[in-house]
Design an enzyme around this catalytic site. Structure first.
Site, PDB file in Angstrom:
ATOM      1  N   SER A   1      38.355  40.853  40.930  1.00  0.00           N
ATOM      2  CA  SER A   1      39.630  41.334  41.683  1.00  0.00           C
ATOM      3  C   SER A   1      40.460  40.560  42.032  1.00  0.00           C
ATOM      4  O   SER A   1      40.332  39.186  42.260  1.00  0.00           O
ATOM      5  CB  SER A   1      39.337  42.105  42.964  1.00  0.00           C
TER       6      SER A   1
ATOM      7  N   LEU B   1      44.414  42.225  37.501  1.00  0.00           N
ATOM      8  CA  LEU B   1      45.659  41.762  37.969  1.00  0.00           C
ATOM      9  C   LEU B   1      46.458  43.086  38.747  1.00  0.00           C
ATOM     10  O   LEU B   1      46.227  44.137  38.077  1.00  0.00           O
ATOM     11  CB  LEU B   1      46.410  41.393  36.620  1.00  0.00           C
ATOM     12  N   TYR B   2      46.892  42.543  40.048  1.00  0.00           N
ATOM     13  CA  TYR B   2      47.846  43.384  40.681  1.00  0.00           C
ATOM     14  C   TYR B   2      48.913  42.824  40.342  1.00  0.00           C
ATOM     15  O   TYR B   2      49.231  41.744  40.550  1.00  0.00           O
ATOM     16  CB  TYR B   2      47.613  43.353  42.080  1.00  0.00           C
TER      17      TYR B   2
ATOM     18  N   THR C   1      45.744  46.679  36.440  1.00  0.00           N
ATOM     19  CA  THR C   1      45.248  47.885  37.383  1.00  0.00           C
ATOM     20  C   THR C   1      46.559  48.724  37.367  1.00  0.00           C
ATOM     21  O   THR C   1      47.687  48.279  38.107  1.00  0.00           O
ATOM     22  CB  THR C   1      44.683  47.760  38.844  1.00  0.00           C
TER      23      THR C   1
ATOM     24  N   LYS D   1      43.970  49.711  33.432  1.00  0.00           N
ATOM     25  CA  LYS D   1      42.770  50.290  34.179  1.00  0.00           C
ATOM     26  C   LYS D   1      43.655  51.418  35.203  1.00  0.00           C
ATOM     27  O   LYS D   1      44.320  51.120  35.895  1.00  0.00           O
ATOM     28  CB  LYS D   1      41.998  49.132  34.828  1.00  0.00           C
TER      29      LYS D   1
ATOM     30  N   HIS E   1      40.178  54.947  40.409  1.00  0.00           N
ATOM     31  CA  HIS E   1      39.996  53.941  41.320  1.00  0.00           C
ATOM     32  C   HIS E   1      38.861  54.357  42.364  1.00  0.00           C
ATOM     33  O   HIS E   1      39.105  54.120  43.527  1.00  0.00           O
ATOM     34  CB  HIS E   1      41.523  53.740  42.071  1.00  0.00           C
TER      35      HIS E   1
HETATM   36  C1  FNR Z   1      38.001  48.943  44.462  1.00  0.00           C
HETATM   37  N1  FNR Z   1      38.639  49.250  43.219  1.00  0.00           N
HETATM   38  C2  FNR Z   1      39.473  48.288  43.017  1.00  0.00           C
HETATM   39  N2  FNR Z   1      39.979  48.442  41.645  1.00  0.00           N
HETATM   40  C3  FNR Z   1      41.138  47.284  41.167  1.00  0.00           C
HETATM   41  O1  FNR Z   1      41.495  47.388  40.291  1.00  0.00           O
HETATM   42  N3  FNR Z   1      41.116  46.254  42.216  1.00  0.00           N
HETATM   43  C4  FNR Z   1      40.682  46.237  43.108  1.00  0.00           C
HETATM   44  O2  FNR Z   1      41.063  45.213  43.978  1.00  0.00           O
HETATM   45  C5  FNR Z   1      39.726  47.118  43.739  1.00  0.00           C
HETATM   46  N4  FNR Z   1      39.142  47.100  44.985  1.00  0.00           N
HETATM   47  C6  FNR Z   1      38.362  48.165  45.261  1.00  0.00           C
HETATM   48  C7  FNR Z   1      37.662  47.940  46.605  1.00  0.00           C
HETATM   49  C8  FNR Z   1      36.689  48.786  46.860  1.00  0.00           C
HETATM   50  C9  FNR Z   1      35.828  48.633  48.240  1.00  0.00           C
HETATM   51  C10 FNR Z   1      36.327  50.051  45.955  1.00  0.00           C
HETATM   52  C11 FNR Z   1      35.292  50.713  46.499  1.00  0.00           C
HETATM   53  C12 FNR Z   1      36.999  49.968  44.811  1.00  0.00           C
HETATM   54  C13 FNR Z   1      38.407  50.330  42.246  1.00  0.00           C
HETATM   55  C14 FNR Z   1      37.269  49.807  41.422  1.00  0.00           C
HETATM   56  O3  FNR Z   1      37.587  49.021  40.331  1.00  0.00           O
HETATM   57  C15 FNR Z   1      36.500  51.173  40.419  1.00  0.00           C
HETATM   58  O4  FNR Z   1      37.515  51.821  40.080  1.00  0.00           O
HETATM   59  C16 FNR Z   1      35.775  52.086  41.629  1.00  0.00           C
HETATM   60  O5  FNR Z   1      35.093  51.506  42.595  1.00  0.00           O
HETATM   61  C17 FNR Z   1      34.773  52.713  40.573  1.00  0.00           C
HETATM   62  O6  FNR Z   1      34.270  53.795  41.434  1.00  0.00           O
HETATM   63  P1  FNR Z   1      32.628  53.673  41.985  1.00  0.00           P
HETATM   64  O7  FNR Z   1      31.654  52.968  40.968  1.00  0.00           O
HETATM   65  O8  FNR Z   1      32.805  52.734  43.325  1.00  0.00           O
HETATM   66  O9  FNR Z   1      32.340  55.275  42.130  1.00  0.00           O
END
Ligand code: FNR
Length: 361
Positions: free
Chosen positions: A109, A131-132, A158, A234, A258
């Site tokens: 991330s 990337l954000y 994302t 994403k 997400h």
């Molecule tokens: C995320 N997700 C996420 N996505 C992303 O693109 N950048 C990020 O910094 C984060 N941070 C993040 C933190 C936490 C605590 C969670 C739970 C999720 C989303 C992540 O990439 C993903 O899409 C989901 O977590 C997938 O779902 P499951 O496997 O958690 O059900």
């Protein structure tokens, strides 16, 4: 074997809950608003049925595949999740070591507690960078250059978070990073602190102030022009957006909402995968995340058209219970479950997971 006496990833979540402070557990576990989408992500996999084949020789099974041309030992990757040092002291370094021991991809991330250079340095395997896009475009471009120079072999943009979803548990807990933890990748640019705010989530305030909500498809083309590595988009839940991703030079999409943390009421990813894969017609790779907790879920995803799945929260539960070994145990448990599911479904290799294997109720 999973740590904490857990037999599966759902039980592991309970073991992690017992160990983590509530502010961290809630941040990891929560979804937006009423958490409908969070629950649906998991529930929707159960509504997909596997029409197993019989009398197929499955004595030797091969789970390996490629994603964006990179060979991985299984179609199970680590999703980008923020702030791993809330789970264990080694944070993202532990995750990177676990992913490389499992011979799969870690997607780091932007919001990591460890810099991308350090993560790539300890990983013996492929690292992708999520990337954000910040309002501060110079900082964003510098970050892309840093990730590439560090060795990240793909960028994952994302696109489902112009603002942060309202996660009411984080509002109640006034989520913020404790002293000593920062958004390491953005510290040099002055965007490292996720501070305590009264009456709101510090992360929601951080997003509102710093991330660019004016992002459009034009910026995807811009990003393509400033990077040499493949780009994945994403956060896609619609076939037309997947086609736009192709038109703007993406090498793949991640079907994702997400983890139910952004727009509550958005569909479960399992429910939209097939139409998206159908629209893409193999021109780019389709990956998926959201609620994948069992090897059978992975087999369903492959059969519905995914190249691979990404795992979010369970990795955090593994880190919380047993650090690097815990994260590795999550990946190995899913590997064993997928292997078992493939045997029972009459699939000797990943490419045997074809659409005729699944139906949805
Ligand atoms: C995320 N997700 C996420 N996505 C992303 O693109 N950048 C990020 O910094 C984060 N941070 C993040 C933190 C936490 C605590 C969670 C739970 C999720 C989303 C992540 O990439 C993903 O899409 C989901 O977590 C997938 O779902 P499951 O496997 O958690 O059900």
């Amino acid at each position: 074997m999973l740590p904490g006496g857990a037999l599966n990833l759902v039980e592991l979540q309970e073991a992690a809950r017992e160990r983590l402070p509530a502010i961290t557990y809630d941040y990891y576990a929560s979804g937006a608003h009423d958490e409908h989408t969070l629950r649906e992500n998991e529930a929707a996999w159960a509504r997909v049925h596997l029409h197993y084949r019989v009398l197929v020789d499955v004595s030797a099974r091969d789970l390996s595949t490629t994603v964006l041309g990179t060979r991985v030992s299984m179609p199970i990757l680590v999703a980008p999740t923020a702030f791993h040092r809330l789970a264990c002291p080694d944070g993202e370094l532990a995750t990177a070591r676990a992913a490389s021991r499992a011979r799969t991809v870690m997607c780091l991330s932007s919001l990591s507690n460890t810099g991308v250079e350090d993560v790539c340095a300890v990983s013996g395997g492929p690292v992708w960078f999520q990337l954000y896009v910040y309002r501060d475009r110079a900082a964003t471009e510098a970050l892309v250059a840093r990730a590439e120079a560090a060795g990240a072999s793909a960028l994952v943009l994302t696109v489902d978070a112009p603002l942060l979803g309202r996660r009411e548990r984080d509002v109640r807990n006034r989520f913020h990073l404790p002293d000593g933890l920062r958004v390491e990748n953005l510290t040099a640019a002055g965007h490292g602190d996720v501070a305590l705010r009264s009456g709101e989530s510090g992360l929601a305030a951080y997003f509102a102030e710093k991330l660019d909500p004016s992002l459009t498809w034009k910026d995807v083309a811009w990003l393509r022009s400033v990077t040499r590595v493949p780009l994945l988009v994403k956060g896609i839940v619609r076939p037309d957006d997947a086609r736009r991703a192709i038109d703007h030079g993406a090498s793949g999409v991640v079907v994702s909402n997400h983890g139910g943390r952004q727009l509550d009421g958005s569909p479960a990813t399992a429910a939209v995968l097939a139409p998206i894969a159908n629209a893409v017609q193999g021109r780019i790779e389709v990956l998926i995340d959201g609620g994948v907790r069992r090897g059978t879920d992975v087999l369903k995803a492959l059969s519905l058209g995914a190249r691979a799945v990404l795992i979010g929260r369970p990795i955090l539960w593994g880190l919380a219970v047993a650090g690097e070994d815990g994260a590795l145990a999550v990946l190995e448990t899913l590997r064993h479950e997928l292997d078992h599911a493939m045997a029972l479904a009459g699939c000797a290799r990943v490419s045997d997971a074809t659409h005729d294997l699944v139906s949805s109720a």
